[in-house]
Design an enzyme around this catalytic site. Structure first.
Site, PDB file in Angstrom:
ATOM      1  N   TYR A  24      -2.961   0.044  10.696  1.00  3.05           N
ATOM      2  CA  TYR A  24      -2.858  -0.307   9.269  1.00  3.05           C
ATOM      3  C   TYR A  24      -1.496   0.124   8.712  1.00  3.05           C
ATOM      4  O   TYR A  24      -0.816  -0.650   8.027  1.00  3.05           O
ATOM      5  CB  TYR A  24      -3.989   0.352   8.482  1.00  3.05           C
ATOM      6  N   SER A  77       0.859  -1.195   0.000  1.00  5.91           N
ATOM      7  CA  SER A  77       0.000   0.000   0.000  1.00  5.91           C
ATOM      8  C   SER A  77       0.884   1.231   0.000  1.00  5.91           C
ATOM      9  O   SER A  77       2.073   1.143   0.365  1.00  5.91           O
ATOM     10  CB  SER A  77      -0.843  -0.023   1.288  1.00  5.91           C
TER      11      SER A  77
HETATM   12  N1  LIG Z   1      -8.519  -0.314  -1.712  1.00  6.44           N
HETATM   13  C1  LIG Z   1      -7.503   0.459  -1.427  1.00  6.44           C
HETATM   14  O1  LIG Z   1      -7.609   1.698  -1.414  1.00  6.44           O
HETATM   15  C2  LIG Z   1      -6.163  -0.147  -1.105  1.00  6.44           C
HETATM   16  C3  LIG Z   1      -5.043   0.677  -1.097  1.00  6.44           C
HETATM   17  C4  LIG Z   1      -3.804   0.133  -0.818  1.00  6.44           C
HETATM   18  C5  LIG Z   1      -3.673  -1.214  -0.554  1.00  6.44           C
HETATM   19  N2  LIG Z   1      -4.781  -2.013  -0.562  1.00  6.44           N
HETATM   20  C6  LIG Z   1      -4.577  -3.430  -0.241  1.00  6.44           C
HETATM   21  O2  LIG Z   1      -5.123  -4.219  -1.290  1.00  6.44           O
HETATM   22  C7  LIG Z   1      -5.390  -5.521  -0.788  1.00  6.44           C
HETATM   23  C8  LIG Z   1      -6.730  -5.974  -1.338  1.00  6.44           C
HETATM   24  O3  LIG Z   1      -7.741  -5.151  -0.818  1.00  6.44           O
HETATM   25  P1  LIG Z   1      -8.899  -4.521  -1.706  1.00  6.44           P
HETATM   26  O4  LIG Z   1      -8.777  -3.063  -1.600  1.00  6.44           O
HETATM   27  O5  LIG Z   1      -8.927  -5.154  -3.029  1.00  6.44           O
HETATM   28  O6  LIG Z   1     -10.202  -4.878  -0.843  1.00  6.44           O
HETATM   29  P2  LIG Z   1     -11.161  -6.143  -0.872  1.00  6.44           P
HETATM   30  O7  LIG Z   1     -11.889  -6.137   0.427  1.00  6.44           O
HETATM   31  O8  LIG Z   1     -11.948  -6.162  -2.129  1.00  6.44           O
HETATM   32  O9  LIG Z   1     -10.129  -7.359  -0.911  1.00  6.44           O
HETATM   33  C9  LIG Z   1      -9.626  -7.959   0.251  1.00  6.44           C
HETATM   34  C10 LIG Z   1     -10.044  -9.410   0.240  1.00  6.44           C
HETATM   35  O10 LIG Z   1      -9.444 -10.053   1.364  1.00  6.44           O
HETATM   36  C11 LIG Z   1     -10.402 -10.966   1.866  1.00  6.44           C
HETATM   37  N3  LIG Z   1     -10.104 -11.240   3.272  1.00  6.44           N
HETATM   38  C12 LIG Z   1     -10.054 -10.363   4.306  1.00  6.44           C
HETATM   39  N4  LIG Z   1      -9.799 -11.006   5.438  1.00  6.44           N
HETATM   40  C13 LIG Z   1      -9.682 -12.321   5.120  1.00  6.44           C
HETATM   41  C14 LIG Z   1      -9.422 -13.488   5.860  1.00  6.44           C
HETATM   42  N5  LIG Z   1      -9.230 -13.435   7.190  1.00  6.44           N
HETATM   43  N6  LIG Z   1      -9.356 -14.671   5.213  1.00  6.44           N
HETATM   44  C15 LIG Z   1      -9.563 -14.749   3.863  1.00  6.44           C
HETATM   45  N7  LIG Z   1      -9.805 -13.668   3.116  1.00  6.44           N
HETATM   46  C16 LIG Z   1      -9.869 -12.477   3.737  1.00  6.44           C
HETATM   47  C17 LIG Z   1     -11.747 -10.270   1.694  1.00  6.44           C
HETATM   48  O11 LIG Z   1     -12.796 -11.216   1.745  1.00  6.44           O
HETATM   49  C18 LIG Z   1     -11.569  -9.593   0.362  1.00  6.44           C
HETATM   50  O12 LIG Z   1     -12.017 -10.402  -0.711  1.00  6.44           O
HETATM   51  C19 LIG Z   1      -5.301  -5.432   0.733  1.00  6.44           C
HETATM   52  O13 LIG Z   1      -4.093  -6.002   1.169  1.00  6.44           O
HETATM   53  C20 LIG Z   1      -5.311  -3.937   0.990  1.00  6.44           C
HETATM   54  O14 LIG Z   1      -4.655  -3.585   2.185  1.00  6.44           O
HETATM   55  C21 LIG Z   1      -6.021  -1.520  -0.849  1.00  6.44           C
END
Ligand SMILES: NC(=O)c1ccc[n+]([C@@H]2O[C@H](COP(=O)([O-])OP(=O)(O)OC[C@H]3O[C@@H](n4cnc5c(N)ncnc54)[C@H](O)[C@@H]3O)[C@@H](O)[C@H]2O)c1
Length: 265
Positions: free
Chosen positions: A157, A144
């Site tokens: 976070y 991130s």
């Molecule tokens: N969306 C943003 O702005 C952003 C920015 C920077 C980094 N990220 C990172 O991107 C990654 C993906 O997140 P996203 O934004 O696509 O959101 P998202 O919620 O769509 O994806 C995260 C996924 O992780 C799964 N998950 C969470 N806890 C879990 C567990 N205990 N066991 C199994 N699955 C689990 C959720 O069900 C979900 O499908 C994360 O690591 C997040 O920190 C997101």
């Protein structure tokens, strides 16, 4: 011809958001199959509906060591090998500042957030390692902008994603020369990223924060908020044995230029 012809990958948290965009793009680039570790039956059904036999779904919790092993084994049993692990499942803290939490909440939320954002990456890496050594494959972690800078979350976070930088470097060191270990660091992206149960935010979704898209777009030098698919090409590049042969311990920032954003006056 795609960049990942006949490759096999496993993506954790690939039922939604960035992980799902990676699954889609990997298949477009020629992957023979993609294993996906998902949390809910609903995500499982929707993946099968979109991708059919090209995906192998494993329902589990990334915090559980056996679920990581199970997802790796299911993928290898179905598709015969593993070339790329994408450890991606994550949880966000909705900017919760230290002083807004009780001591108990700090203790419990630390455990929850670090279990998903850090411990689970280690478990997935350990479970996948023997197969990746065999295929001379690679690991890719989703980090991130919060892996480098303050202000993209609260202290739990931000600290968890900074820890991810250490994981990438140390594992790249330990797994060279067999397995490359890299990361993609997205910035604000329109996804249903959830909060921790320990803060009562498990039903909160990042994409539902009022004015989120406009405020991110306004802050970013590139002046737009990313969609999940905007990051997927970086995963393809890092997974490609031909195009990233010399790249390990690298983190590609895909955050609209957070480094050069204007500070609030
Ligand atoms: N969306 C943003 O702005 C952003 C920015 C920077 C980094 N990220 C990172 O991107 C990654 C993906 O997140 P996203 O934004 O696509 O959101 P998202 O919620 O769509 O994806 C995260 C996924 O992780 C799964 N998950 C969470 N806890 C879990 C567990 N205990 N066991 C199994 N699955 C689990 C959720 O069900 C979900 O499908 C994360 O690591 C997040 O920190 C997101």
């Amino acid at each position: 011809m795609g960049w990942l012809q006949q490759q096999v990958a496993l993506v954790t948290g690939g039922g939604s958001g960035i992980g799902r965009a990676v699954v889609r793009r990997f298949l477009e680039e020629g992957c023979a199959g993609v294993g996906v570790l998902v949390r809910s039956q609903e995500q499982a059904e929707s993946l099968v509906k979109e991708f059919g036999e090209s995906v192998e779904i494993f329902l589990g919790d990334v915090r559980n060591p056996q679920d990581n092993l199970g997802a790796v084994e299911a993928t290898v049993n179905k598709f015969g090998k593993l070339d790329t692990l994408v450890a991606n499942a994550g949880v966000w803290d909705f900017f919760t500042r230290l002083e807004k939490m009780s001591l108990e909440q700090i203790a419990n939320s630390f455990d929850e957030i670090f279990s998903i954002n850090v411990k689970a990456y280690l478990l997935a890496a350990a479970a996948a390692a023997p197969h990746l050594r065999k295929s001379k494959g690679s690991m890719i972690f989703t980090l991130s902008n919060s892996a480098f800078y303050a202000g993209g979350g609260g202290p739990l976070y931000v600290a968890s994603k900074h820890a991810g930088v250490g994981l990438v470097k140390q594992l790249a060191y330990e797994f060279a020369p067999d397995v490359r270990v890299n990361a993609v660091a997205p910035g604000g992206t329109v996804t249903p990223l959830r909060g921790p149960e320990t803060l009562g935010k498990q039903e909160n979704r990042l994409s539902e924060i009022p004015n989120f898209e406009a405020s991110v777009a306004e802050t970013m030098p590139l002046r737009f908020i990313a969609q999940p698919e905007d990051h997927a090409g970086h995963y393809v590049l890092l997974a490609s044995k031909r195009n990233s042969k010399a790249t390990t311990a690298a983190i590609i920032q895909s955050d609209g230029g957070w480094e050069i954003r204007k500070m609030r006056s």
